[in-house]
Design a protein around this motif. Structure first.
Motif, PDB file in Angstrom:
ATOM      1  N   PHE A  45       0.999  -1.132  -0.239  1.00 55.64           N
ATOM      2  CA  PHE A  45       0.076   0.143   0.084  1.00 55.64           C
ATOM      3  C   PHE A  45       0.630   0.888  -0.297  1.00 55.64           C
ATOM      4  O   PHE A  45       0.000   2.530  -0.066  1.00 55.64           O
ATOM      5  N   LEU A  46       2.066   1.295   0.763  1.00 59.94           N
ATOM      6  CA  LEU A  46       3.229   2.048   0.180  1.00 59.94           C
ATOM      7  C   LEU A  46       4.020   1.741  -0.580  1.00 59.94           C
ATOM      8  O   LEU A  46       4.027   3.951  -0.891  1.00 59.94           O
ATOM      9  N   VAL A  47       4.154   1.280  -1.367  1.00 53.25           N
ATOM     10  CA  VAL A  47       5.260   1.301  -1.806  1.00 53.25           C
ATOM     11  C   VAL A  47       4.345   2.067  -3.750  1.00 53.25           C
ATOM     12  O   VAL A  47       3.581   1.805  -4.273  1.00 53.25           O
ATOM     13  N   PRO A  48       5.085   2.981  -4.099  1.00 51.06           N
ATOM     14  CA  PRO A  48       4.260   3.803  -5.495  1.00 51.06           C
ATOM     15  C   PRO A  48       4.365   3.150  -6.555  1.00 51.06           C
ATOM     16  O   PRO A  48       5.636   2.180  -7.082  1.00 51.06           O
ATOM     17  N   ILE A  49       4.029   3.299  -7.522  1.00 47.78           N
ATOM     18  CA  ILE A  49       3.265   2.674  -8.749  1.00 47.78           C
ATOM     19  C   ILE A  49       3.145   1.534  -7.831  1.00 47.78           C
ATOM     20  O   ILE A  49       1.905   0.404  -9.262  1.00 47.78           O
ATOM     21  N   ALA A  50       4.229   0.806  -7.123  1.00 53.54           N
ATOM     22  CA  ALA A  50       3.348  -1.207  -6.767  1.00 53.54           C
ATOM     23  C   ALA A  50       1.967  -1.157  -6.306  1.00 53.54           C
ATOM     24  O   ALA A  50       1.284  -2.618  -6.216  1.00 53.54           O
ATOM     25  N   ASN A  51       2.146  -0.496  -5.587  1.00 54.81           N
ATOM     26  CA  ASN A  51       0.629  -0.189  -4.949  1.00 54.81           C
ATOM     27  C   ASN A  51      -0.908  -0.381  -5.953  1.00 54.81           C
ATOM     28  O   ASN A  51      -1.542  -0.610  -5.156  1.00 54.81           O
ATOM     29  N   LEU A  52      -0.524  -0.003  -7.048  1.00 54.02           N
ATOM     30  CA  LEU A  52      -1.855   0.087  -7.592  1.00 54.02           C
ATOM     31  C   LEU A  52      -2.075  -0.953  -8.212  1.00 54.02           C
ATOM     32  O   LEU A  52      -3.184  -1.168  -8.096  1.00 54.02           O
ATOM     33  N   TRP A  53      -1.739  -2.179  -7.952  1.00 57.34           N
ATOM     34  CA  TRP A  53      -2.287  -3.803  -7.847  1.00 57.34           C
ATOM     35  C   TRP A  53      -1.774  -4.304  -7.036  1.00 57.34           C
ATOM     36  O   TRP A  53      -2.807  -4.912  -6.465  1.00 57.34           O
ATOM     37  N   MET A  54      -0.353  -3.810  -5.890  1.00 58.95           N
ATOM     38  CA  MET A  54      -0.467  -5.009  -4.580  1.00 58.95           C
ATOM     39  C   MET A  54      -1.459  -4.716  -3.540  1.00 58.95           C
ATOM     40  O   MET A  54      -1.975  -5.876  -3.566  1.00 58.95           O
ATOM     41  N   SER A  55      -1.891  -3.652  -3.929  1.00 54.59           N
ATOM     42  CA  SER A  55      -2.818  -3.387  -2.564  1.00 54.59           C
ATOM     43  C   SER A  55      -4.467  -3.966  -2.964  1.00 54.59           C
ATOM     44  O   SER A  55      -5.518  -4.203  -2.591  1.00 54.59           O
ATOM     45  N   LEU A  56      -4.743  -3.713  -4.519  1.00 54.28           N
ATOM     46  CA  LEU A  56      -5.680  -4.685  -5.253  1.00 54.28           C
ATOM     47  C   LEU A  56      -5.875  -5.920  -4.760  1.00 54.28           C
ATOM     48  O   LEU A  56      -6.599  -6.683  -4.520  1.00 54.28           O
ATOM     49  N   PHE A  57      -4.373  -6.920  -4.546  1.00 52.81           N
ATOM     50  CA  PHE A  57      -4.776  -7.313  -4.459  1.00 52.81           C
ATOM     51  C   PHE A  57      -4.678  -7.896  -3.305  1.00 52.81           C
ATOM     52  O   PHE A  57      -5.228  -9.477  -2.565  1.00 52.81           O
ATOM     53  N   THR A  58      -4.302  -7.348  -2.371  1.00 53.64           N
ATOM     54  CA  THR A  58      -3.952  -8.213  -1.183  1.00 53.64           C
ATOM     55  C   THR A  58      -6.353  -7.765  -0.884  1.00 53.64           C
ATOM     56  O   THR A  58      -6.472  -8.599  -0.266  1.00 53.64           O
ATOM     57  N   LEU A  59      -6.418  -6.912  -1.371  1.00 51.32           N
ATOM     58  CA  LEU A  59      -7.985  -6.453  -0.761  1.00 51.32           C
ATOM     59  C   LEU A  59      -8.624  -8.080  -1.648  1.00 51.32           C
ATOM     60  O   LEU A  59      -9.810  -7.813  -0.776  1.00 51.32           O
ATOM     61  N   VAL A  60      -8.453  -8.110  -2.723  1.00 52.02           N
ATOM     62  CA  VAL A  60      -9.646  -9.325  -3.333  1.00 52.02           C
ATOM     63  C   VAL A  60      -8.786 -10.377  -3.028  1.00 52.02           C
ATOM     64  O   VAL A  60      -9.981 -10.905  -1.924  1.00 52.02           O
ATOM     65  N   ASP A  61      -7.813 -10.447  -2.035  1.00 47.41           N
ATOM     66  CA  ASP A  61      -7.662 -12.312  -1.411  1.00 47.41           C
ATOM     67  C   ASP A  61      -8.645 -11.613   0.048  1.00 47.41           C
ATOM     68  O   ASP A  61      -8.888 -12.942   0.267  1.00 47.41           O
ATOM     69  N   ILE A  62      -8.677 -10.975   0.490  1.00 45.88           N
ATOM     70  CA  ILE A  62      -9.538 -10.263   2.304  1.00 45.88           C
ATOM     71  C   ILE A  62     -10.980 -10.622   2.285  1.00 45.88           C
ATOM     72  O   ILE A  62     -11.809 -11.640   2.162  1.00 45.88           O
ATOM     73  N   GLU A  63     -11.305 -10.569   0.323  1.00 47.00           N
ATOM     74  CA  GLU A  63     -12.298 -10.734   0.636  1.00 47.00           C
ATOM     75  C   GLU A  63     -13.000 -11.696   0.161  1.00 47.00           C
ATOM     76  O   GLU A  63     -13.832 -12.690   0.089  1.00 47.00           O
ATOM     77  N   ALA A  64     -11.791 -12.447  -0.710  1.00 48.01           N
ATOM     78  CA  ALA A  64     -12.507 -13.934  -1.951  1.00 48.01           C
ATOM     79  C   ALA A  64     -12.074 -14.792   0.145  1.00 48.01           C
ATOM     80  O   ALA A  64     -12.920 -15.707   0.073  1.00 48.01           O
ATOM     81  N   PHE A  65     -11.230 -14.837   0.872  1.00 45.19           N
ATOM     82  CA  PHE A  65     -10.965 -15.795   2.386  1.00 45.19           C
ATOM     83  C   PHE A  65     -12.478 -15.513   2.599  1.00 45.19           C
ATOM     84  O   PHE A  65     -12.755 -16.214   3.397  1.00 45.19           O
ATOM     85  N   SER A  66     -13.013 -14.275   3.253  1.00 44.48           N
ATOM     86  CA  SER A  66     -13.901 -13.920   3.317  1.00 44.48           C
ATOM     87  C   SER A  66     -15.320 -14.126   3.094  1.00 44.48           C
ATOM     88  O   SER A  66     -15.960 -15.134   3.874  1.00 44.48           O
ATOM     89  N   ALA A  67     -15.395 -14.425   1.740  1.00 43.59           N
ATOM     90  CA  ALA A  67     -16.469 -15.091   1.228  1.00 43.59           C
ATOM     91  C   ALA A  67     -16.475 -16.731   1.223  1.00 43.59           C
ATOM     92  O   ALA A  67     -17.751 -17.515   1.245  1.00 43.59           O
ATOM     93  N   THR A  68     -15.158 -17.277   1.492  1.00 41.34           N
ATOM     94  CA  THR A  68     -14.563 -18.472   1.913  1.00 41.34           C
ATOM     95  C   THR A  68     -15.499 -19.232   2.921  1.00 41.34           C
ATOM     96  O   THR A  68     -16.517 -19.940   3.127  1.00 41.34           O
ATOM     97  N   GLN A  69     -14.939 -18.270   3.833  1.00 47.90           N
ATOM     98  CA  GLN A  69     -15.498 -18.523   5.301  1.00 47.90           C
ATOM     99  C   GLN A  69     -16.766 -19.312   5.668  1.00 47.90           C
ATOM    100  O   GLN A  69     -17.517 -19.736   6.448  1.00 47.90           O
ATOM    101  N   GLU A  70     -17.716 -17.481   4.291  1.00 49.32           N
ATOM    102  CA  GLU A  70     -19.637 -17.190   4.407  1.00 49.32           C
ATOM    103  C   GLU A  70     -19.686 -18.562   3.450  1.00 49.32           C
ATOM    104  O   GLU A  70     -20.807 -18.740   3.577  1.00 49.32           O
ATOM    105  N   THR A  71     -18.912 -19.659   2.759  1.00 48.23           N
ATOM    106  CA  THR A  71     -19.338 -20.397   1.719  1.00 48.23           C
ATOM    107  C   THR A  71     -19.989 -19.435   1.212  1.00 48.23           C
ATOM    108  O   THR A  71     -21.286 -20.660   1.449  1.00 48.23           O
ATOM    109  N   ARG A  72     -19.812 -18.738   0.294  1.00 45.35           N
ATOM    110  CA  ARG A  72     -20.846 -17.814  -0.556  1.00 45.35           C
ATOM    111  C   ARG A  72     -19.704 -17.512  -1.476  1.00 45.35           C
ATOM    112  O   ARG A  72     -18.261 -17.336  -1.215  1.00 45.35           O
ATOM    113  N   ALA A  73     -20.142 -16.969  -2.922  1.00 49.99           N
ATOM    114  CA  ALA A  73     -19.191 -17.102  -4.053  1.00 49.99           C
ATOM    115  C   ALA A  73     -19.233 -15.621  -3.956  1.00 49.99           C
ATOM    116  O   ALA A  73     -19.424 -14.706  -3.857  1.00 49.99           O
ATOM    117  N   ALA A  74     -16.916 -15.649  -4.199  1.00 46.84           N
ATOM    118  CA  ALA A  74     -17.298 -13.914  -3.968  1.00 46.84           C
ATOM    119  C   ALA A  74     -17.539 -13.213  -5.554  1.00 46.84           C
ATOM    120  O   ALA A  74     -17.591 -14.030  -6.526  1.00 46.84           O
TER     121      ALA A  74
END
Length: 247
Positions: free
Chosen positions: A122-151
Motif C-alpha cells: 500500500f505504500l510503495v509507489p506504482i506497485a501499490n496500484l496492483w499490490m493493494s488491489l490484490f491484497t484487498l481481493v484476497d481478503i474479500e475472497a477469504f471472507s467469502a470462502t468462510q461464509e461459503t458464498r461466492a466472491a
C-alpha cells in the motif's frame, strides 16, 4: 492449518476490533472535516470567479470578520486534518496486517502476500496500484470462502478503494505543488480550489468505500476467528486466561 503463528485467536480478534473501531473514529472525524473543506474550497473558488469577472470581491463576504477568523484558523484546521488522515491510514494498515495474518493462519494459501509485504504494497509507489488491489481481493475472497458464498465476479470495492485513493492522492499532490498567491491570479485560484474540492470529495468516497468493505468482510473474519479458536483448543483457552482449561 498453518503452523508457526505468533498471535492467538483472541489477540487477533482484539486487534482487529481495536483497529477497526479506531479507524472508524478517525474516519468519521476526518470525513466531517473534509466536508467542511469542500465547502471552504468551493467558496474560495466562487470568490475567485467573482473577482475574475468583476475585478472586485464586493458582497462576497470575503472581507467579513467571520471569514477572516476562518481564514486565520485554516492552518490549524489543515494540520488537524493531516494528523487525522495519517492516523486513519495507520489504523487501516494495522487492520490489513491483522486481516492477512488471520487469513494465513486459517488458510495459508488464501492470500498471496505475507502481512508485512501486504502492508508495504500500500505504500510503495506504482506497485501499490496492483499490490493493494490484490491484497484487498484476497481478503474479500477469504471472507467469502468462510461464509461459503461466492466472491463477487468483479472486485468492486477493492477497485473503488484503489481508484478513489489514487485520485485523492493525485489531486492532493497537484494542489500541494501548485503555487498560488492569494487572489492575485483569480483564474488560477479558481481552478486550484476546484481541484482541491474534487480531491476532498474523492477522499470522502475512499472513506465510505473502505467502511463498506470492512463491514462486508467482517462476518467471514468472525467465522475464521471461531475456526481458529476451535483449532487452538485447550492451549488457546489456557493462553487466554481461561481457568477451566488449566489442570
Amino acid at each position: 492449518m498453518s503452523k508457526g503463528r505468533h498471535l492467538s485467536a483472541r489477540s487477533l480478534a482484539l486487534g482487529l476490533t481495536g483497529a477497526r473501531r479506531a479507524w472508524n473514529v478517525c474516519a468519521w472525524l476526518s470525513g466531517l472535516m473534509l466536508i467542511v473543506s469542500v465547502g471552504f474550497y468551493l467558496y474560495i473558488g466562487f470568490v475567485s470567479y467573482v473577482i475574475e469577472q468583476t475585478g472586485s470581491a464586493f458582497r462576497t463576504g470575503v472581507e467579513s470578520e467571520l471569514f477572516q477568523v476562518i481564514l486565520t484558523a485554516s492552518g490549524v484546521f489543515d494540520l488537524c486534518l493531516i494528523v487525522l488522515v495519517v492516523l486513519t491510514i495507520l489504523f487501516f494498515l494495522r487492520w490489513i496486517w491483522l486481516s492477512v495474518t488471520l487469513a494465513r493462519a486459517v488458510r495459508r494459501q488464501s492470500v498471496r502476500y505475507s502481512p508485512w509485504v501486504a502492508v508495504a504494497g500500500f505504500l510503495v509507489p506504482i506497485a501499490n496500484l496492483w499490490m493493494s488491489l490484490f491484497t484487498l481481493v484476497d481478503i474479500e475472497a477469504f471472507s467469502a470462502t468462510q461464509e461459503t458464498r461466492a466472491a463477487s465476479a468483479f472486485p468492486w470495492f477493492p477497485a473503488g478503494i484503489v481508484l478513489s485513493g489514487s485520485l485523492a492522492y493525485g489531486l492532493g499532490q497537484i494542489v500541494s505543488i501548485t503555487p498560488v498567491d492569494g487572489f492575485a491570479d483569480p483564474a488560477a485560484s479558481q481552478m486550484l480550489m476546484q481541484v482541491a474540492a474534487a480531491g476532498s470529495i474523492a477522499h470522502l468516497v475512499l472513506l465510505m468505500l473502505t467502511h463498506a468493505y470492512m463491514r462486508m468482510v467482517l462476518p467471514g473474519q468472525e467465522l475464521a476467528l471461531v475456526e481458529l479458536t476451535e483449532a487452538e483448543g485447550p492451549v488457546s483457552a489456557a493462553f487466554n486466561g481461561d481457568d477451566s482449561a488449566r489442570p
